[in-house]
Enzyme design. Structure first.
Site, PDB file in Angstrom:
ATOM      1  N   ILE A 146       0.616  -1.012  -0.036  1.00  0.00           N
ATOM      2  CA  ILE A 146      -0.020   0.216   0.217  1.00  0.00           C
ATOM      3  C   ILE A 146       0.519   0.902  -0.053  1.00  0.00           C
ATOM      4  O   ILE A 146       0.771   2.097  -0.816  1.00  0.00           O
ATOM      5  CB  ILE A 146      -0.887   0.029   1.264  1.00  0.00           C
ATOM      6  CG1 ILE A 146      -1.896  -1.484   1.419  1.00  0.00           C
ATOM      7  CG2 ILE A 146      -1.926   1.308   1.262  1.00  0.00           C
ATOM      8  CD1 ILE A 146      -2.602  -1.626   2.906  1.00  0.00           C
ATOM      9  N   HIS A 164       6.106 -12.198 -31.788  1.00  0.00           N
ATOM     10  CA  HIS A 164       7.058 -10.806 -32.118  1.00  0.00           C
ATOM     11  C   HIS A 164       6.595  -9.281 -32.052  1.00  0.00           C
ATOM     12  O   HIS A 164       5.394  -9.915 -34.059  1.00  0.00           O
ATOM     13  CB  HIS A 164       7.698 -11.215 -32.505  1.00  0.00           C
ATOM     14  CG  HIS A 164       8.954 -10.223 -33.238  1.00  0.00           C
ATOM     15  ND1 HIS A 164       9.921  -9.353 -31.961  1.00  0.00           N
ATOM     16  CD2 HIS A 164       9.537  -9.223 -34.110  1.00  0.00           C
ATOM     17  CE1 HIS A 164      10.861  -8.677 -32.792  1.00  0.00           C
ATOM     18  NE2 HIS A 164      10.259  -7.853 -33.714  1.00  0.00           N
TER      19      HIS A 164
HETATM   20  P1  FAD Z   1     -12.470  -8.289   2.382  1.00  0.00           P
HETATM   21  O1  FAD Z   1     -12.415  -8.029   1.319  1.00  0.00           O
HETATM   22  O2  FAD Z   1     -12.147  -7.462   3.729  1.00  0.00           O
HETATM   23  O3  FAD Z   1     -14.320  -8.902   2.531  1.00  0.00           O
HETATM   24  C1  FAD Z   1     -14.588  -8.718   3.698  1.00  0.00           C
HETATM   25  C2  FAD Z   1     -16.130  -8.172   3.601  1.00  0.00           C
HETATM   26  O4  FAD Z   1     -17.186  -9.351   5.121  1.00  0.00           O
HETATM   27  C3  FAD Z   1     -16.876  -6.648   3.865  1.00  0.00           C
HETATM   28  O5  FAD Z   1     -17.184  -6.529   2.842  1.00  0.00           O
HETATM   29  C4  FAD Z   1     -17.247  -6.802   5.195  1.00  0.00           C
HETATM   30  O6  FAD Z   1     -17.993  -5.281   5.344  1.00  0.00           O
HETATM   31  C5  FAD Z   1     -17.373  -7.910   5.662  1.00  0.00           C
HETATM   32  N1  FAD Z   1     -17.493  -8.615   7.398  1.00  0.00           N
HETATM   33  C6  FAD Z   1     -16.932  -8.430   7.968  1.00  0.00           C
HETATM   34  N2  FAD Z   1     -17.260  -8.647   9.187  1.00  0.00           N
HETATM   35  C7  FAD Z   1     -18.588  -8.490   8.637  1.00  0.00           C
HETATM   36  C8  FAD Z   1     -19.774  -9.632   9.528  1.00  0.00           C
HETATM   37  N3  FAD Z   1     -19.462 -10.154  11.000  1.00  0.00           N
HETATM   38  N4  FAD Z   1     -20.774 -10.081   9.329  1.00  0.00           N
HETATM   39  C9  FAD Z   1     -20.901  -9.612   7.677  1.00  0.00           C
HETATM   40  N5  FAD Z   1     -20.031  -8.982   6.717  1.00  0.00           N
HETATM   41  C10 FAD Z   1     -18.765  -8.812   7.549  1.00  0.00           C
HETATM   42  N6  FAD Z   1      -5.020  -8.237  -3.428  1.00  0.00           N
HETATM   43  C11 FAD Z   1      -5.182  -8.112  -4.309  1.00  0.00           C
HETATM   44  O7  FAD Z   1      -5.196  -9.141  -4.602  1.00  0.00           O
HETATM   45  N7  FAD Z   1      -4.868  -7.313  -5.342  1.00  0.00           N
HETATM   46  C12 FAD Z   1      -4.554  -6.159  -5.300  1.00  0.00           C
HETATM   47  O8  FAD Z   1      -4.439  -5.473  -6.285  1.00  0.00           O
HETATM   48  C13 FAD Z   1      -5.040  -5.569  -4.273  1.00  0.00           C
HETATM   49  N8  FAD Z   1      -4.609  -4.447  -3.903  1.00  0.00           N
HETATM   50  C14 FAD Z   1      -5.191  -3.921  -2.438  1.00  0.00           C
HETATM   51  C15 FAD Z   1      -5.162  -2.207  -2.447  1.00  0.00           C
HETATM   52  C16 FAD Z   1      -5.605  -1.429  -1.181  1.00  0.00           C
HETATM   53  C17 FAD Z   1      -5.471  -0.440  -0.915  1.00  0.00           C
HETATM   54  C18 FAD Z   1      -5.416  -2.584   0.080  1.00  0.00           C
HETATM   55  C19 FAD Z   1      -6.575  -2.501   1.827  1.00  0.00           C
HETATM   56  C20 FAD Z   1      -6.094  -4.498   0.150  1.00  0.00           C
HETATM   57  C21 FAD Z   1      -5.448  -5.134  -1.598  1.00  0.00           C
HETATM   58  N9  FAD Z   1      -5.274  -6.358  -1.394  1.00  0.00           N
HETATM   59  C22 FAD Z   1      -4.861  -6.418  -2.934  1.00  0.00           C
HETATM   60  C23 FAD Z   1      -6.089  -7.310  -0.597  1.00  0.00           C
HETATM   61  C24 FAD Z   1      -7.214  -7.411  -1.458  1.00  0.00           C
HETATM   62  O9  FAD Z   1      -8.532  -6.433  -1.050  1.00  0.00           O
HETATM   63  C25 FAD Z   1      -7.772  -8.355   0.107  1.00  0.00           C
HETATM   64  O10 FAD Z   1      -6.910  -9.579  -0.058  1.00  0.00           O
HETATM   65  C26 FAD Z   1      -9.857  -9.151  -0.344  1.00  0.00           C
HETATM   66  O11 FAD Z   1     -10.451  -8.203  -0.239  1.00  0.00           O
HETATM   67  C27 FAD Z   1      -8.911 -10.470   0.713  1.00  0.00           C
HETATM   68  O12 FAD Z   1     -11.016 -10.620   0.271  1.00  0.00           O
HETATM   69  P2  FAD Z   1     -11.569 -10.881   1.778  1.00  0.00           P
HETATM   70  O13 FAD Z   1     -13.386 -11.591   1.188  1.00  0.00           O
HETATM   71  O14 FAD Z   1     -11.376 -11.595   2.210  1.00  0.00           O
HETATM   72  O15 FAD Z   1     -12.395  -9.758   2.962  1.00  0.00           O
HETATM   73  P1  NAI Z   2       2.641  -4.774   4.053  1.00  0.00           P
HETATM   74  O1  NAI Z   2       2.762  -5.465   4.398  1.00  0.00           O
HETATM   75  O2  NAI Z   2       3.292  -5.260   2.555  1.00  0.00           O
HETATM   76  O3  NAI Z   2       3.653  -3.831   4.086  1.00  0.00           O
HETATM   77  C1  NAI Z   2       3.723  -3.635   5.548  1.00  0.00           C
HETATM   78  C2  NAI Z   2       4.871  -2.417   5.920  1.00  0.00           C
HETATM   79  O4  NAI Z   2       4.702  -1.892   6.360  1.00  0.00           O
HETATM   80  C3  NAI Z   2       6.020  -3.420   5.494  1.00  0.00           C
HETATM   81  O5  NAI Z   2       7.232  -3.378   4.562  1.00  0.00           O
HETATM   82  C4  NAI Z   2       6.501  -3.775   7.660  1.00  0.00           C
HETATM   83  O6  NAI Z   2       7.550  -3.338   7.545  1.00  0.00           O
HETATM   84  C5  NAI Z   2       6.190  -2.183   7.217  1.00  0.00           C
HETATM   85  N1  NAI Z   2       6.112  -1.750   9.245  1.00  0.00           N
HETATM   86  C6  NAI Z   2       4.655  -2.177   9.854  1.00  0.00           C
HETATM   87  N2  NAI Z   2       5.331  -1.597  10.970  1.00  0.00           N
HETATM   88  C7  NAI Z   2       5.686  -0.353  11.343  1.00  0.00           C
HETATM   89  C8  NAI Z   2       6.232   0.695  11.948  1.00  0.00           C
HETATM   90  N3  NAI Z   2       6.186   1.176  12.977  1.00  0.00           N
HETATM   91  N4  NAI Z   2       7.152   1.324  11.535  1.00  0.00           N
HETATM   92  C9  NAI Z   2       7.545   1.703   9.742  1.00  0.00           C
HETATM   93  N5  NAI Z   2       7.065   0.247   8.688  1.00  0.00           N
HETATM   94  C10 NAI Z   2       6.620  -0.478  10.035  1.00  0.00           C
HETATM   95  O7  NAI Z   2       0.831  -4.710   4.317  1.00  0.00           O
HETATM   96  P2  NAI Z   2       0.679  -3.087   3.912  1.00  0.00           P
HETATM   97  O8  NAI Z   2       0.893  -1.840   3.140  1.00  0.00           O
HETATM   98  O9  NAI Z   2      -0.224  -2.059   4.491  1.00  0.00           O
HETATM   99  O10 NAI Z   2      -0.804  -3.702   3.072  1.00  0.00           O
HETATM  100  C11 NAI Z   2      -1.900  -4.815   3.822  1.00  0.00           C
HETATM  101  C12 NAI Z   2      -1.989  -6.122   2.646  1.00  0.00           C
HETATM  102  O11 NAI Z   2      -3.027  -5.427   2.069  1.00  0.00           O
HETATM  103  C13 NAI Z   2      -0.630  -6.706   1.413  1.00  0.00           C
HETATM  104  O12 NAI Z   2      -0.274  -7.183   2.479  1.00  0.00           O
HETATM  105  C14 NAI Z   2      -1.062  -7.054   0.376  1.00  0.00           C
HETATM  106  O13 NAI Z   2      -1.818  -7.946   1.166  1.00  0.00           O
HETATM  107  C15 NAI Z   2      -2.515  -6.439   0.172  1.00  0.00           C
HETATM  108  N6  NAI Z   2      -2.321  -5.385  -0.573  1.00  0.00           N
HETATM  109  C16 NAI Z   2      -2.313  -5.827  -1.925  1.00  0.00           C
HETATM  110  C17 NAI Z   2      -1.552  -5.216  -2.765  1.00  0.00           C
HETATM  111  C18 NAI Z   2      -2.123  -6.300  -4.223  1.00  0.00           C
HETATM  112  O14 NAI Z   2      -1.504  -6.821  -3.845  1.00  0.00           O
HETATM  113  N7  NAI Z   2      -0.893  -4.968  -5.197  1.00  0.00           N
HETATM  114  C19 NAI Z   2      -1.908  -3.416  -2.986  1.00  0.00           C
HETATM  115  C20 NAI Z   2      -1.946  -3.397  -1.794  1.00  0.00           C
HETATM  116  C21 NAI Z   2      -2.869  -4.158  -0.148  1.00  0.00           C
END
Ligand code: FAD
Ligand code: NAI
Length: 476
Positions: A195, A455
């Site tokens: 992130i 290519h």
């Molecule tokens: P979530 O997507 O977190 O969904 C959980 C759902 O459960 C939510 O709608 C929540 O409201 C609901 N919920 C929770 N508790 C309850 C309850 N008790 N009752 C009813 N509903 C409930 N992953 C990638 O693979 N590619 C990416 O490019 C990527 N980019 C990301 C960028 C950001 C900024 C962030 C934060 C994450 C990103 N991720 C990415 C990670 C990805 O979003 C998560 O891995 C994924 O959404 C997980 O899916 P999930 O279904 O397990 O949970």
């Molecule tokens: P992350 O685990 O990728 O990175 C967190 C970073 O914060 C690590 O490098 C860690 O060493 C550092 N950190 C932890 N504590 C700290 C502190 N006190 N001070 C300074 N640095 C510290 O987690 P991030 O970026 O928050 O994303 C969460 C998750 O969401 C990812 O692990 C990934 O699974 C998912 N995600 C996936 C994306 C994708 O697939 N393109 C894009 C964004 C998120």
């Protein structure tokens, strides 16, 4: 009381896909989700991924990349752009439109597949004979559904930093970072993970001065270090992201002067004041309100719901998938676990190979990999060979104006079987699929080398890296 075969709690990419697959397999299925839209006035399906994760972040990455390209890259194509302005609010509006379109699409898919969708917080109430009772709390209005199987897919939430509260005005988590309507002059980011790098890139491209503070001394420790080092050089030296590694944050103050962070790095004390600070230090599993303790649902020491290799919890017919269980927190991992669980409930024998889950970081250049890194192979004492090739002389990459980056193929020294593919470069988020496919089919690097690649394409760099692994590169 409504009776179902399968009740899914959570409609993120894990839960909504599990629900659709279960319904396709003939199960009467309900999906309970508590997610709301950005305005907070209507339910929004899709979880973190669609609302505040994968999809909105990629929309902002694209907009900011266009702005940056128009400012810096168009001139070499003979295109002169006049006075350029950037409208952050418009970029956010476009992103919101994409989110609304996709979250609405899930509603349509639920209707099409006859998945019943219930809004509210789901919690496990207990067992009534062979069936589970799940309470649904819709803003205080409670109802109960019964189901033979429950799939928990409640996802994850940002890991809090004890030093500071998130207000999503000045101190932001992913939600706030995706909704800034003005470009901050000085942006601080804590954590140089996925992130931090993606959001840092967005705001840097549109004009912020960005400083990323990372606790760990190694940049992208989970990635292959050859690729990580190349990325670090590009992000810092060429793109101007200030990334400080091995940082210890001592204090954070959020007041009218901005957000002031005091930290130590390399023995020196430093203080920086930012207009906005993004805290992105990882995510934690979300089991809040599930009544896990009440029904004896086991969690591990880090708070993840304990599951076996097939997503079974310790409770009969209760499954858990996605971010709330062990393994990478990735949308595609969550979805594939959802499909597999639905199929297991139907008595099928699906297989999900955790060794071939691809990772992508959508910076520019992109970073993508599948399988083992060189560091992992060394630590495991595996004898391997490697082949690398660069995008610098690739015709397509030159045409795109993105001739930067490397592809590395790692293969077993004895059998030539592909063990890992690591990439930094243009559109490697797409190229990595070939690496995944190769590993899934137990291909050798020679297999990739003998496949005809079109290519001029970017995929020729992977082809060449596979040839190089066999010491017969043609362009090396
Ligand atoms: P979530 O997507 O977190 O969904 C959980 C759902 O459960 C939510 O709608 C929540 O409201 C609901 N919920 C929770 N508790 C309850 C309850 N008790 N009752 C009813 N509903 C409930 N992953 C990638 O693979 N590619 C990416 O490019 C990527 N980019 C990301 C960028 C950001 C900024 C962030 C934060 C994450 C990103 N991720 C990415 C990670 C990805 O979003 C998560 O891995 C994924 O959404 C997980 O899916 P999930 O279904 O397990 O949970
Ligand atoms: P992350 O685990 O990728 O990175 C967190 C970073 O914060 C690590 O490098 C860690 O060493 C550092 N950190 C932890 N504590 C700290 C502190 N006190 N001070 C300074 N640095 C510290 O987690 P991030 O970026 O928050 O994303 C969460 C998750 O969401 C990812 O692990 C990934 O699974 C998912 N995600 C996936 C994306 C994708 O697939 N393109 C894009 C964004 C998120």
């Amino acid at each position: 009381m409504s009776q179902f075969d399968v009740a899914v709690i959570g409609a993120g990419p894990g839960g909504y896909i599990a629900a659709i697959r279960a319904a396709q397999l003939g199960f009467k299925t309900v999906c309970i989700d508590a997610g709301v839209n950005k305005a907070g006035d209507a339910p929004a399906l899709g979880g973190t991924c669609l609302n505040v994760g994968c999809i909105p972040s990629k929309a902002l990455l694209q907009s900011s990349e266009h702005f940056h390209a128009a400012q810096h890259d168009f001139a070499e194509h003979g295109i002169t752009v006049g006075d350029m302005k950037f409208d952050a609010a418009k970029m956010i509006e476009r992103k919101d439109g994409i989110v609304t379109k996709l979250t609405g699409g899930i509603k349509f898919l639920f209707q099409k597949n006859k998945v019943e969708s219930l809004f509210g917080k789901g919690s496990l109430k207990g067992r009534n004979g062979d069936v589970w009772q799940v309470e649904v709390d819709n803003k205080g209005e409670k109802s109960v559904v019964e189901a033979k199987h429950v799939i928990i897919a409640t996802g994850s939430v940002p890991r809090p930093l004890p030093l500071i509260d998130i207000d999503n005005v000045n101190v932001l988590d992913n939600e706030g970072a995706l909704n800034l309507t003005e470009v901050p002059k000085k942006l601080g980011v804590i954590g140089s993970g996925v992130i931090g790098l993606e959001m840092g890139s967005v705001w840097k491209r549109v004009g912020s001065e960005v400083t990323i503070l990372e606790a760990v001394p190694t940049f992208l420790a989970a990635a292959d270090q050859q690729i990580a080092k190349e990325a670090f050089k590009v992000f810092t030296k060429e793109q101007g992201l200030a990334i400080e590694l091995g940082v210890k944050i001592n204090e954070i103050k959020n007041d009218k002067n901005g957000v002031t962070v005091s930290y130590e790095v390399g023995g020196a004390a430093k203080t920086e004041t930012f207009d906005k600070l993004i805290v992105s230090i990882g995510r934690i599993p979300n089991t809040e309100g599930l009544n896990a303790e009440g029904v004896g649902l086991e969690k591990d020491e880090r708070g993840f719901i304990k599951v076996d290799g097939e997503c079974r919890t310790n409770l009969p017919n209760v499954w858990a998938i996605g971010d709330v269980v062990r393994g990478p927190m990735l949308a595609h991992k969550a979805s594939d676990e959802g499909v597999a669980v639905a199929e297991r409930i139907a008595g099928q024998k699906p297989h999900l190979d955790f060794n071939t889950i691809p990772f992508v970081i959508y910076t520019d250049p992109e970073i993508a990999w599948v399988g083992k890194t060189e560091e992992q192979l060394k630590a495991e004492g595996v004898e391997y060979k490697k082949g690398t090739s660069g995008f610098a002389a690739n015709g397509r990459a030159l045409g795109l104006g993105k001739a930067k980056g490397t592809v590395k193929v790692l293969a077993c020294a004895k059998t030539d079987r592909v063990l890992g593919v690591h990439m930094i470069g243009p559109m490697v988020s797409e190229l990595v699929a070939e690496g995944v496919m190769s590993m899934e089919f137990s291909a050798s690097s020679e297999d990739i080398a003998r496949i005809v690649h079109a290519h001029p394409t970017l995929s020729e760099v992977l082809h060449e890296a596979a040839l190089a692994a066999d010491k017969r590169a043609l362009h090396g």
